[in-house]
Design a protein around this motif. Sequence first.
Motif, PDB file in Angstrom:
ATOM      1  N   UNK A 131     -10.854  -9.740  -3.010  1.00  0.00           N
ATOM      2  CA  UNK A 131     -12.260  -9.306  -2.975  1.00  0.00           C
ATOM      3  C   UNK A 131     -12.383  -7.790  -3.075  1.00  0.00           C
ATOM      4  N   UNK A 132     -11.466  -7.078  -2.440  1.00  0.00           N
ATOM      5  CA  UNK A 132     -11.504  -5.618  -2.511  1.00  0.00           C
ATOM      6  C   UNK A 132     -11.254  -5.162  -3.943  1.00  0.00           C
ATOM      7  N   UNK A 184     -14.428  -5.914  -5.852  1.00  0.00           N
ATOM      8  CA  UNK A 184     -15.483  -4.943  -5.524  1.00  0.00           C
ATOM      9  C   UNK A 184     -15.285  -3.631  -6.289  1.00  0.00           C
ATOM     10  N   UNK A 232     -16.263  -3.991  -9.898  1.00  0.00           N
ATOM     11  CA  UNK A 232     -17.714  -4.044 -10.042  1.00  0.00           C
ATOM     12  C   UNK A 232     -18.396  -2.719  -9.677  1.00  0.00           C
ATOM     13  N   UNK A 289     -18.714  -1.622  -6.653  1.00  0.00           N
ATOM     14  CA  UNK A 289     -19.325  -1.715  -5.319  1.00  0.00           C
ATOM     15  C   UNK A 289     -18.518  -0.921  -4.308  1.00  0.00           C
ATOM     16  N   UNK A 297     -22.093  -1.683 -15.754  1.00  0.00           N
ATOM     17  CA  UNK A 297     -23.221  -2.330 -15.075  1.00  0.00           C
ATOM     18  C   UNK A 297     -24.540  -1.925 -15.740  1.00  0.00           C
ATOM     19  N   UNK A 298     -24.677  -0.637 -16.045  1.00  0.00           N
ATOM     20  CA  UNK A 298     -25.895  -0.153 -16.704  1.00  0.00           C
ATOM     21  C   UNK A 298     -26.166  -0.886 -18.008  1.00  0.00           C
ATOM     22  N   UNK A 345     -21.646 -10.878 -12.242  1.00  0.00           N
ATOM     23  CA  UNK A 345     -20.754 -11.239 -11.149  1.00  0.00           C
ATOM     24  C   UNK A 345     -21.411 -12.172 -10.157  1.00  0.00           C
ATOM     25  N   UNK A 352     -20.713 -12.842  -6.413  1.00  0.00           N
ATOM     26  CA  UNK A 352     -19.962 -12.339  -5.274  1.00  0.00           C
ATOM     27  C   UNK A 352     -19.615 -13.482  -4.339  1.00  0.00           C
TER      28      UNK A 352
END
Lengths: 242, 313
Positions: B52-53, B56, B59, B61, B80-81, B87, B89
């Motif tokens: 998950x890290x 993240x 992504x 985040x 992302x833009x 995604x 999560x």
Amino acid sequence: MNLVYLRYELLRTVRNRRFFIFSLAFPLVFFYLIASPNKGQELGGIPFVTYYLAGMASFGTMMAMISTGGRISAERQAGWNRQLRLTPLTPRQYFRAKVATGYLMAAITLALLFVAGLTLGVHLEVGRVVQMAGLVAVGLIPFAALGIFVGHMFHPDSLGPVLGGGVSILAFLGGAWSPVGGTHGFMHDVSLATPTYWLVQAGHVLVGEQAWTGTGWLVIGSWTAVLAVLAARAYQRDTKRV
Amino acid sequence: MTITESAVSTAGISLRGLTKSFGAVHAVDGVDLVVAPGETVALLGPNGAGKSTTIDMILGLNKPDSGDVRVFGMTPEQAVQRGAIGAMLQTGELIRDLTVRELLAMMASLYPNPARVDDVVDVTGIADIVERRTNKLSGGQTQRVRAAIALISNPDLLVLDEPTVAMDVEGRHLFWNSVRRIAASGKTILFATHYLEEADTYADRIVLMARGRIVADGPATEIKATVGLRTIRATLPGVDTDSLLMLDGVKTAERRGEAIVLHCSDSDAAIRALLPAYPAASDIEIAGAGLEQAFLMLTGDRDGAEVTTEELS
């Protein structure tokens, strides 16, 4: 301006029936409970009902604005905040939509209170109503930022006490319930420095009191500046899993 | 592993020397990974492996402490833009008080070139619930709507972080069927899971993570052979482990009092060899080894049990 996004954000607020009805009913019920038994009384030469309408308008719109924080906090808990970070939604768009929902709730609150006032025989002058509504709208800006700030800072579990306590203190110091500290002295100065005081003053335009002094604009401006920075910072930091 | 510059710009995902610590915990500890466009890759590992890290950071985040993340040659923020990343999560609910269709339209409005809502509804198989309010959905339905949200930007890369954790068998089946359709449309897919079966069935390639590192990376069949070990337990006194190791298909042998435990790469061969050689063996159990055990073997990590501690937040 993303109107589609804004439209759904507003629609969502209105559709949350429990929140919607409860937040609108609260100031109304309060107003009727206190104003109707005192109908016909006067307070410093002003009809009590009118005076109380002005006070409740400030308090009710303030609550409507700050309640944005509760919705933000709940969305964060649902992980929605992280989902939004995966979109090109800018902080500006995000804030705009949140503030718009706050103003929508505040506007409906105000409108309902005016109607309630009319049913109790309050005489409303259009000019004063417009002036008051305009000032209230400006006076609400710091509370919009405050709502966003606390929404991003606190978990829904702790938000209740924080909002309840914080708003009560601000409302008390600002004299939303009764004037604080007379017309001079330390407590009066403290009262003048709260945004609530000026929001209450904005309400009192309805009962013929003067609009804001320079101090009013300065206080509201300063609170807005500080809280807006805090809100923006809280939002920017807030990418963690909650 | 060295990664050339041209590989970075053409790769779907490129991670170089990625690290991330939370306090004293090295959640991600030097990850290098290149995922080609169109590939479906499973990030397999137990809880706390750093999946998950890592996701993240892909992504945007979370910022890596060191190292570099590129998605189609862009930073995560740029990707992302442009709506290049979609995604789902690991945790997350939907916001309430909108219908599924309204929520998808709301999310679509945020992107420069979104997919059509109807197309996304089709591919995720949610046509029957599209007019329902988001707060009136079952767990499996919610997950499929979340997948639809992940697709609404018409992304080139789809990232799924343990998407089926909350689903029942039927829900899983429907969900992975959707993912197959999405993969067939040419999108790059990275999904995290701790189910070997899921990784094996749905991924072209499996990247195995443990303790913040990639411990194996290869085609699904190859990884499955490595970690898809079975264990034979039997009561068999008086036989030393060295002789047991000689049996076909046995990788390691342990003695626990009267009992023996054999980790096998081929348990069928092992049991066929064991019984004629040691007819005294009784109370025989054959079990699929858990992933944790497989990791233990792979990493040769004696205190590997700590790997099962809760996912880092």
